[in-house]
Write a protein that holds these residues in place. Structure first.
Motif, PDB file in Angstrom:
ATOM      1  N   PRO A  19     -35.180 -70.583 -46.738  1.00 48.75           N
ATOM      2  CA  PRO A  19     -34.507 -69.243 -46.475  1.00 48.75           C
ATOM      3  C   PRO A  19     -34.683 -68.917 -44.892  1.00 48.75           C
ATOM      4  CG  PRO A  19     -35.617 -69.148 -48.534  1.00 48.75           C
ATOM      5  CD  PRO A  19     -36.057 -70.551 -47.919  1.00 48.75           C
ATOM      6  N   THR A  20     -33.709 -68.452 -44.348  1.00 47.41           N
ATOM      7  CA  THR A  20     -33.729 -67.947 -42.852  1.00 47.41           C
ATOM      8  C   THR A  20     -34.108 -66.540 -42.886  1.00 47.41           C
ATOM      9  OG1 THR A  20     -31.315 -67.522 -42.938  1.00 47.41           O
ATOM     10  CG2 THR A  20     -31.963 -69.722 -42.310  1.00 47.41           C
ATOM     11  N   SER A  21     -34.639 -66.276 -41.624  1.00 47.44           N
ATOM     12  CA  SER A  21     -34.990 -64.659 -41.394  1.00 47.44           C
ATOM     13  C   SER A  21     -34.028 -64.071 -40.324  1.00 47.44           C
ATOM     14  CB  SER A  21     -36.505 -64.575 -40.776  1.00 47.44           C
ATOM     15  OG  SER A  21     -36.602 -65.409 -39.593  1.00 47.44           O
ATOM     16  N   ALA A  22     -33.917 -62.867 -40.107  1.00 45.14           N
ATOM     17  CA  ALA A  22     -32.931 -62.347 -39.282  1.00 45.14           C
ATOM     18  C   ALA A  22     -33.271 -62.146 -38.017  1.00 45.14           C
ATOM     19  CB  ALA A  22     -32.582 -60.927 -39.703  1.00 45.14           C
ATOM     20  N   ILE A  23     -32.376 -62.629 -36.936  1.00 49.88           N
ATOM     21  CA  ILE A  23     -32.629 -62.338 -35.441  1.00 49.88           C
ATOM     22  C   ILE A  23     -32.080 -60.995 -35.030  1.00 49.88           C
ATOM     23  CG2 ILE A  23     -30.239 -63.376 -35.040  1.00 49.88           C
ATOM     24  CD1 ILE A  23     -31.859 -64.520 -32.510  1.00 49.88           C
ATOM     25  N   HIS A  24     -32.746 -60.205 -34.187  1.00 50.84           N
ATOM     26  CA  HIS A  24     -32.605 -59.047 -33.794  1.00 50.84           C
ATOM     27  C   HIS A  24     -32.008 -59.023 -32.237  1.00 50.84           C
ATOM     28  CE1 HIS A  24     -34.122 -57.205 -37.157  1.00 50.84           C
ATOM     29  NE2 HIS A  24     -35.263 -57.965 -37.184  1.00 50.84           N
ATOM     30  N   VAL A  25     -31.026 -58.485 -31.809  1.00 52.37           N
ATOM     31  CA  VAL A  25     -30.079 -58.797 -30.604  1.00 52.37           C
ATOM     32  C   VAL A  25     -30.411 -57.126 -30.146  1.00 52.37           C
ATOM     33  CG1 VAL A  25     -28.207 -59.027 -29.251  1.00 52.37           C
ATOM     34  CG2 VAL A  25     -28.885 -60.498 -31.085  1.00 52.37           C
ATOM     35  N   TYR A  26     -30.660 -56.870 -28.885  1.00 55.29           N
ATOM     36  CA  TYR A  26     -30.784 -55.651 -28.330  1.00 55.29           C
ATOM     37  C   TYR A  26     -29.914 -55.523 -27.060  1.00 55.29           C
ATOM     38  CZ  TYR A  26     -34.985 -55.513 -31.486  1.00 55.29           C
ATOM     39  OH  TYR A  26     -35.521 -55.543 -32.604  1.00 55.29           O
ATOM     40  N   THR A  27     -29.134 -54.344 -26.881  1.00 55.08           N
ATOM     41  CA  THR A  27     -28.395 -54.252 -25.604  1.00 55.08           C
ATOM     42  C   THR A  27     -28.321 -52.391 -25.393  1.00 55.08           C
ATOM     43  OG1 THR A  27     -26.373 -53.897 -26.504  1.00 55.08           O
ATOM     44  CG2 THR A  27     -26.903 -56.004 -25.691  1.00 55.08           C
ATOM     45  N   PRO A  28     -28.235 -52.228 -24.013  1.00 56.55           N
ATOM     46  CA  PRO A  28     -28.071 -50.652 -23.846  1.00 56.55           C
ATOM     47  C   PRO A  28     -26.773 -50.125 -24.544  1.00 56.55           C
ATOM     48  CG  PRO A  28     -27.626 -51.811 -21.885  1.00 56.55           C
ATOM     49  CD  PRO A  28     -28.180 -52.968 -22.874  1.00 56.55           C
ATOM     50  N   ARG A  29     -26.679 -48.943 -24.888  1.00 59.80           N
ATOM     51  CA  ARG A  29     -25.565 -48.512 -25.593  1.00 59.80           C
ATOM     52  C   ARG A  29     -24.405 -48.265 -24.554  1.00 59.80           C
ATOM     53  NH1 ARG A  29     -25.917 -43.382 -29.498  1.00 59.80           N
ATOM     54  NH2 ARG A  29     -27.096 -44.810 -30.478  1.00 59.80           N
ATOM     55  N   HIS A  53     -21.513 -54.200  -8.513  1.00 57.76           N
ATOM     56  CA  HIS A  53     -21.784 -54.963  -9.259  1.00 57.76           C
ATOM     57  C   HIS A  53     -22.616 -54.375 -10.535  1.00 57.76           C
ATOM     58  CE1 HIS A  53     -25.417 -55.270  -6.877  1.00 57.76           C
ATOM     59  NE2 HIS A  53     -26.105 -55.647  -8.160  1.00 57.76           N
ATOM     60  N   VAL A  54     -22.770 -54.845 -11.633  1.00 60.58           N
ATOM     61  CA  VAL A  54     -23.451 -54.148 -12.808  1.00 60.58           C
ATOM     62  C   VAL A  54     -24.156 -55.438 -13.894  1.00 60.58           C
ATOM     63  CG1 VAL A  54     -21.701 -54.258 -14.558  1.00 60.58           C
ATOM     64  CG2 VAL A  54     -23.559 -52.534 -14.769  1.00 60.58           C
ATOM     65  N   THR A  55     -25.479 -55.072 -14.198  1.00 63.50           N
ATOM     66  CA  THR A  55     -25.975 -55.892 -15.244  1.00 63.50           C
ATOM     67  C   THR A  55     -25.931 -55.633 -16.500  1.00 63.50           C
ATOM     68  OG1 THR A  55     -27.717 -56.592 -13.346  1.00 63.50           O
ATOM     69  CG2 THR A  55     -28.304 -57.085 -15.555  1.00 63.50           C
ATOM     70  N   LEU A  56     -25.545 -56.401 -17.560  1.00 64.70           N
ATOM     71  CA  LEU A  56     -25.128 -56.163 -18.756  1.00 64.70           C
ATOM     72  C   LEU A  56     -26.363 -57.058 -19.670  1.00 64.70           C
ATOM     73  CD1 LEU A  56     -21.491 -57.009 -19.501  1.00 64.70           C
ATOM     74  CD2 LEU A  56     -22.648 -54.817 -19.028  1.00 64.70           C
ATOM     75  N   SER A  57     -27.443 -56.013 -19.840  1.00 64.00           N
ATOM     76  CA  SER A  57     -28.746 -56.617 -20.409  1.00 64.00           C
ATOM     77  C   SER A  57     -28.771 -57.064 -21.608  1.00 64.00           C
ATOM     78  CB  SER A  57     -29.833 -55.548 -20.258  1.00 64.00           C
ATOM     79  OG  SER A  57     -30.100 -55.358 -18.915  1.00 64.00           O
ATOM     80  N   CYS A  58     -29.281 -58.183 -22.302  1.00 67.82           N
ATOM     81  CA  CYS A  58     -29.381 -58.679 -23.790  1.00 67.82           C
ATOM     82  C   CYS A  58     -30.737 -59.141 -23.858  1.00 67.82           C
ATOM     83  CB  CYS A  58     -28.079 -59.333 -23.943  1.00 67.82           C
ATOM     84  SG  CYS A  58     -28.001 -60.211 -25.522  1.00 67.82           S
ATOM     85  N   SER A  59     -31.263 -58.782 -24.908  1.00 60.17           N
ATOM     86  CA  SER A  59     -32.563 -59.307 -25.351  1.00 60.17           C
ATOM     87  C   SER A  59     -32.633 -59.561 -26.763  1.00 60.17           C
ATOM     88  CB  SER A  59     -33.809 -58.352 -24.933  1.00 60.17           C
ATOM     89  OG  SER A  59     -33.619 -57.153 -25.262  1.00 60.17           O
ATOM     90  N   PHE A  60     -33.504 -60.257 -27.096  1.00 60.04           N
ATOM     91  CA  PHE A  60     -33.687 -60.691 -28.663  1.00 60.04           C
ATOM     92  C   PHE A  60     -34.765 -60.961 -29.053  1.00 60.04           C
ATOM     93  CE2 PHE A  60     -32.905 -64.659 -26.267  1.00 60.04           C
ATOM     94  CZ  PHE A  60     -33.524 -65.413 -26.911  1.00 60.04           C
ATOM     95  N   TRP A  61     -35.164 -60.754 -30.410  1.00 57.60           N
ATOM     96  CA  TRP A  61     -36.347 -60.941 -31.122  1.00 57.60           C
ATOM     97  C   TRP A  61     -35.974 -62.121 -32.070  1.00 57.60           C
ATOM     98  CZ3 TRP A  61     -38.249 -60.827 -36.193  1.00 57.60           C
ATOM     99  CH2 TRP A  61     -39.522 -61.023 -36.294  1.00 57.60           C
ATOM    100  N   SER A  62     -36.906 -63.034 -32.204  1.00 56.04           N
ATOM    101  CA  SER A  62     -36.718 -64.113 -33.227  1.00 56.04           C
ATOM    102  C   SER A  62     -37.964 -64.518 -33.718  1.00 56.04           C
ATOM    103  CB  SER A  62     -35.895 -65.507 -32.608  1.00 56.04           C
ATOM    104  OG  SER A  62     -35.673 -66.586 -33.736  1.00 56.04           O
ATOM    105  N   SER A  63     -38.169 -64.670 -35.092  1.00 56.38           N
ATOM    106  CA  SER A  63     -39.384 -65.114 -35.770  1.00 56.38           C
ATOM    107  C   SER A  63     -39.718 -66.745 -35.564  1.00 56.38           C
ATOM    108  CB  SER A  63     -39.269 -64.800 -37.299  1.00 56.38           C
ATOM    109  OG  SER A  63     -38.147 -65.472 -37.937  1.00 56.38           O
ATOM    110  N   GLU A  64     -38.593 -67.241 -35.069  1.00 55.92           N
ATOM    111  CA  GLU A  64     -38.715 -68.814 -34.847  1.00 55.92           C
ATOM    112  C   GLU A  64     -38.986 -69.068 -33.191  1.00 55.92           C
ATOM    113  OE1 GLU A  64     -39.117 -70.909 -37.170  1.00 55.92           O
ATOM    114  OE2 GLU A  64     -38.296 -69.596 -38.785  1.00 55.92           O
TER     115      GLU A  64
END
Length: 248
Positions: free
Chosen positions: A25-35, A44-55
């Motif tokens: 069974p796999t676990s969920a990965i969580h992705v985060y960006t500003p709204r 220019h602009v930075t589009l931030s994207c971070s994530f959390w993974s249990s693996e």
């Protein structure tokens, strides 16, 4: 063997086979960006994207960015990261204006959009997969491109604001200066009044001392004048008898 025991044995065998095939069974990965993110035309602009993974971050990790223009229902792929290499899609208007600044090892999948234009208004979606952690929800950020403020207008506006601040500072300084002068004048007047009161007290003390010294002298002069007057009157009374003796 009973039917229930046979079913349990079958389930155990099936679970063992799935585990042996790597289908745990796999676990969920969580992705985060500003709204929301804001930029101006030409910047220019930075589009931030971070994530959390249990693996652990695997070699098969993938990061994908999609873009849906404002007012459009269609979404297009504009960027993809896989096998350790970033790929910018040839379709769309971002192929020559996009820069990869992420680092999957640091759980960062950010990109930069250069030379912004009004057509860049829309929603950007970041999606991350880190096998076997592949179940999760993507995250969206909305970009708003605003009109660039003209340099001349900015200079005029800055001058107005600077002048207003300078005027306020001058008024405040003037108020403090007037208050300082008034307080100083009050202090000088207070010292003068104190000196005058002190001088009056000293003069009053001197006058009292002088009067106390003059009183005995006046009394002595009065006594002397009284004695002289009495002697004169006595002499005047004795003068006729002496004249009669002389005639005899």
């Amino acid at each position: 063997m009973s039917q229930g025991a046979g079913d349990n044995w079958s389930l155990l065998v099936l679970a063992g086979l799935l585990a042996g095939l790597g289908l745990a069974p796999t676990s969920a990965i969580h992705v985060y960006t500003p709204r929301e993110v804001y930029g101006t035309v030409g910047s220019h602009v930075t589009l931030s994207c971070s994530f959390w993974s249990s693996e652990w971050i695997s070699e098969d990790i993938s990061i994908t960015w999609h873009f849906q223009a404002e007012g459009s229902r269609d979404s297009i792929s504009i960027f993809h990261y896989a096998k350790g290499q970033p790929y910018i899609d040839d379709v769309g208007t971002f192929k020559e204006r996009m820069e990869w600044v992420g680092n999957p090892r640091r759980k960062d999948g950010s990109i930069v959009i250069h030379n912004l234009d009004y057509t860049d208004n829309g929603t950007f979606t970041c999606d991350v997969k880190n096998p076997p952690d592949i179940v999760g929800k993507s995250s969206q950020v909305t970009l708003y491109v605003l009109e660039k403020v003209p340099t001349r207008y900015g200079v005029v506006l800055g001058s107005i604001i600077g002048g207003a601040l300078l005027l306020v500072l001058l008024v405040v300084a003037l108020v403090y200066l007037v208050r300082y002068c008034w307080l100083r004048r009050q202090a000088v007047l207070q010292r003068r009044l104190s000196a005058m009161e002190k001088g009056k007290l000293q003069r009053s003390a001197k006058d009292a001392s002088k009067r106390s010294r003059q009183a005995p002298v006046l009394y002595a002069m009065l006594d002397h004048s009284r004695s002289t007057k009495a002697a004169s009157e006595k002499k005047a009374k004795g003068a006729p008898g002496d004249s009669r003796k002389d005639k005899k």
